[in-house]
Design a protein around this motif. Structure first.
Motif, PDB file in Angstrom:
ATOM      1  N   UNK A  86       0.799  -1.273   0.075  1.00  8.00           N
ATOM      2  CA  UNK A  86      -0.012  -0.111  -0.144  1.00  8.00           C
ATOM      3  C   UNK A  86       0.828   1.151  -0.081  1.00  8.00           C
ATOM      4  N   UNK A  87       0.294   2.392   0.367  1.00  9.91           N
ATOM      5  CA  UNK A  87       0.955   3.656   0.448  1.00  9.91           C
ATOM      6  C   UNK A  87       0.621   4.252   1.703  1.00  9.91           C
ATOM      7  N   UNK A  88       1.483   5.417   2.051  1.00  9.67           N
ATOM      8  CA  UNK A  88       1.149   5.776   3.331  1.00  9.67           C
ATOM      9  C   UNK A  88       1.538   7.508   3.434  1.00  9.67           C
ATOM     10  N   UNK A  89       1.213   8.298   4.235  1.00 10.92           N
ATOM     11  CA  UNK A  89       1.583   9.641   4.573  1.00 10.92           C
ATOM     12  C   UNK A  89       2.431   9.691   5.925  1.00 10.92           C
ATOM     13  N   UNK A  90       3.506  10.094   5.594  1.00  7.53           N
ATOM     14  CA  UNK A  90       4.760  10.084   6.673  1.00  7.53           C
ATOM     15  C   UNK A  90       5.232  11.490   6.475  1.00  7.53           C
ATOM     16  N   UNK A  91       5.985  11.777   7.640  1.00  7.45           N
ATOM     17  CA  UNK A  91       6.993  13.265   7.715  1.00  7.45           C
ATOM     18  C   UNK A  91       8.015  12.846   6.718  1.00  7.45           C
ATOM     19  N   UNK A  92       8.304  13.848   6.035  1.00  5.43           N
ATOM     20  CA  UNK A  92       9.470  13.552   4.862  1.00  5.43           C
ATOM     21  C   UNK A  92      10.626  13.214   5.511  1.00  5.43           C
ATOM     22  N   UNK A  93      10.953  13.767   6.719  1.00  7.51           N
ATOM     23  CA  UNK A  93      12.456  13.615   7.376  1.00  7.51           C
ATOM     24  C   UNK A  93      12.299  11.905   7.727  1.00  7.51           C
ATOM     25  N   UNK A  94      11.346  11.329   7.645  1.00  2.00           N
ATOM     26  CA  UNK A  94      11.501  10.004   8.364  1.00  2.00           C
ATOM     27  C   UNK A  94      11.659   8.923   7.131  1.00  2.00           C
ATOM     28  N   UNK A  95      11.729   9.257   6.045  1.00  2.00           N
ATOM     29  CA  UNK A  95      12.168   8.438   4.810  1.00  2.00           C
ATOM     30  C   UNK A  95      13.209   9.168   3.936  1.00  2.00           C
ATOM     31  N   UNK A  96      14.044   9.940   4.292  1.00  2.00           N
ATOM     32  CA  UNK A  96      15.057  10.844   3.696  1.00  2.00           C
ATOM     33  C   UNK A  96      16.060   9.810   3.013  1.00  2.00           C
ATOM     34  N   UNK A  97      16.226   8.744   3.914  1.00  2.00           N
ATOM     35  CA  UNK A  97      17.507   7.648   3.592  1.00  2.00           C
ATOM     36  C   UNK A  97      16.895   6.692   2.610  1.00  2.00           C
ATOM     37  N   UNK A  98      15.390   6.203   2.787  1.00  2.00           N
ATOM     38  CA  UNK A  98      14.990   5.438   1.926  1.00  2.00           C
ATOM     39  C   UNK A  98      14.716   6.049   0.467  1.00  2.00           C
ATOM     40  N   UNK A  99      14.335   7.300   0.295  1.00  2.00           N
ATOM     41  CA  UNK A  99      14.272   7.990  -0.835  1.00  2.00           C
ATOM     42  C   UNK A  99      15.713   8.085  -1.441  1.00  2.00           C
ATOM     43  N   UNK A 100      16.607   8.606  -0.717  1.00  2.00           N
ATOM     44  CA  UNK A 100      17.910   8.785  -1.408  1.00  2.00           C
ATOM     45  C   UNK A 100      18.536   7.477  -1.870  1.00  2.00           C
ATOM     46  N   UNK A 101      18.249   6.318  -1.237  1.00  2.00           N
ATOM     47  CA  UNK A 101      18.557   5.004  -1.984  1.00  2.00           C
ATOM     48  C   UNK A 101      17.648   4.340  -3.019  1.00  2.00           C
ATOM     49  N   UNK A 102      16.443   5.048  -3.111  1.00  2.00           N
ATOM     50  CA  UNK A 102      15.684   4.332  -4.167  1.00  2.00           C
ATOM     51  C   UNK A 102      14.585   3.383  -3.645  1.00  2.00           C
ATOM     52  N   UNK A 103      14.815   3.063  -2.382  1.00  2.00           N
ATOM     53  CA  UNK A 103      13.967   2.044  -1.964  1.00  2.00           C
ATOM     54  C   UNK A 103      12.415   2.611  -1.916  1.00  2.00           C
ATOM     55  N   UNK A 104      12.234   3.843  -1.774  1.00  2.00           N
ATOM     56  CA  UNK A 104      10.746   4.531  -1.572  1.00  2.00           C
ATOM     57  C   UNK A 104      10.556   5.708  -2.405  1.00  2.00           C
ATOM     58  N   UNK A 105       9.701   6.088  -2.858  1.00  2.00           N
ATOM     59  CA  UNK A 105       9.374   7.303  -3.741  1.00  2.00           C
ATOM     60  C   UNK A 105       8.664   8.138  -2.603  1.00  2.00           C
ATOM     61  N   UNK A 106       9.016   9.487  -2.374  1.00  2.00           N
ATOM     62  CA  UNK A 106       8.196  10.272  -1.695  1.00  2.00           C
ATOM     63  C   UNK A 106       7.595  11.320  -2.456  1.00  2.00           C
ATOM     64  N   UNK A 107       6.265  11.518  -2.671  1.00  2.00           N
ATOM     65  CA  UNK A 107       5.440  12.337  -3.356  1.00  2.00           C
ATOM     66  C   UNK A 107       5.081  13.709  -2.691  1.00  2.00           C
ATOM     67  N   UNK A 108       5.554  14.903  -2.721  1.00  2.00           N
ATOM     68  CA  UNK A 108       4.830  15.993  -1.859  1.00  2.00           C
ATOM     69  C   UNK A 108       3.455  16.210  -1.971  1.00  2.00           C
ATOM     70  N   UNK A 109       2.858  16.750  -1.095  1.00  2.00           N
ATOM     71  CA  UNK A 109       1.554  17.196  -1.081  1.00  2.00           C
ATOM     72  C   UNK A 109       1.351  18.522  -0.794  1.00  2.00           C
TER      73      UNK A 109
END
Length: 159
Positions: free
Chosen positions: A101-124
């Motif tokens: 699924x998908x989720x809403x989280x604080x951007x700082x909580x996924x910085x490492x995963x976004x940087x590594x390509x493990x997750x994509x963070x879409x701004x709202x």
């Protein structure tokens, strides 16, 4: 604004602030929609409020500070339905990575995963959480405790 009303009501609902307590805005943290890299929305760039309502979410428990924020943000559209309640942000990130699924989280909580390509963070646009520091005033001391001062100084430097 709705953000200030939510912040004030959250403070009042969690604590009855007495003269023995002090609070200050620490930082404003954007919330992002996280998806797995192979999710259909991974290339969307950003997500508008009305598109979020129909997505089944992981986490986002009502009654939490984030739950109240989402209730206010979505207003008459209604809060997105929650497909699974998971116990922590780390569990939510792992479930999203696994494509559950998908989720809403604080951007700082996924910085490492976004940087590594493990997750994509879409701004709202317009969805952010105002984080407050609350502490008991030390007797006879006009200054916040050391750790609170450290956090406030770091916030000033970053701002």
């Amino acid at each position: 604004s709705w953000k200030q009303r939510t912040e004030t009501s959250a403070l009042r609902s969690r604590l009855v602030l007495s003269p023995d307590f002090e609070h200050r805005l620490w930082r404003v943290e954007p919330l992002v929609l996280i998806v797995s890299p192979d999710h259909a929305l991974a290339e969307a760039g950003c997500i508008e409020r009305d598109r979020l309502v129909d997505l089944p979410m992981l986490g986002g428990e009502p009654g939490s500070g984030t739950g109240r924020l989402l209730t206010e943000y979505f207003g008459e559209l209604g809060v997105p339905r929650s497909g699974m309640q998971l116990g922590s942000t780390e569990a939510v990130k792992q479930a999203v990575r696994a494509g559950l699924g998908v989720s809403l989280v604080m951007a700082s909580a996924v910085q490492d995963e976004v940087r590594s390509g493990a997750l994509v963070a879409l701004p709202i646009p317009g969805l952010e959480k105002r984080l407050q520091l609350i502490w008991r005033k030390p007797p006879g001391n006009l200054h916040p405790p050391g750790f609170v001062r450290h956090l406030l100084e770091e916030a000033d430097l970053a701002g």
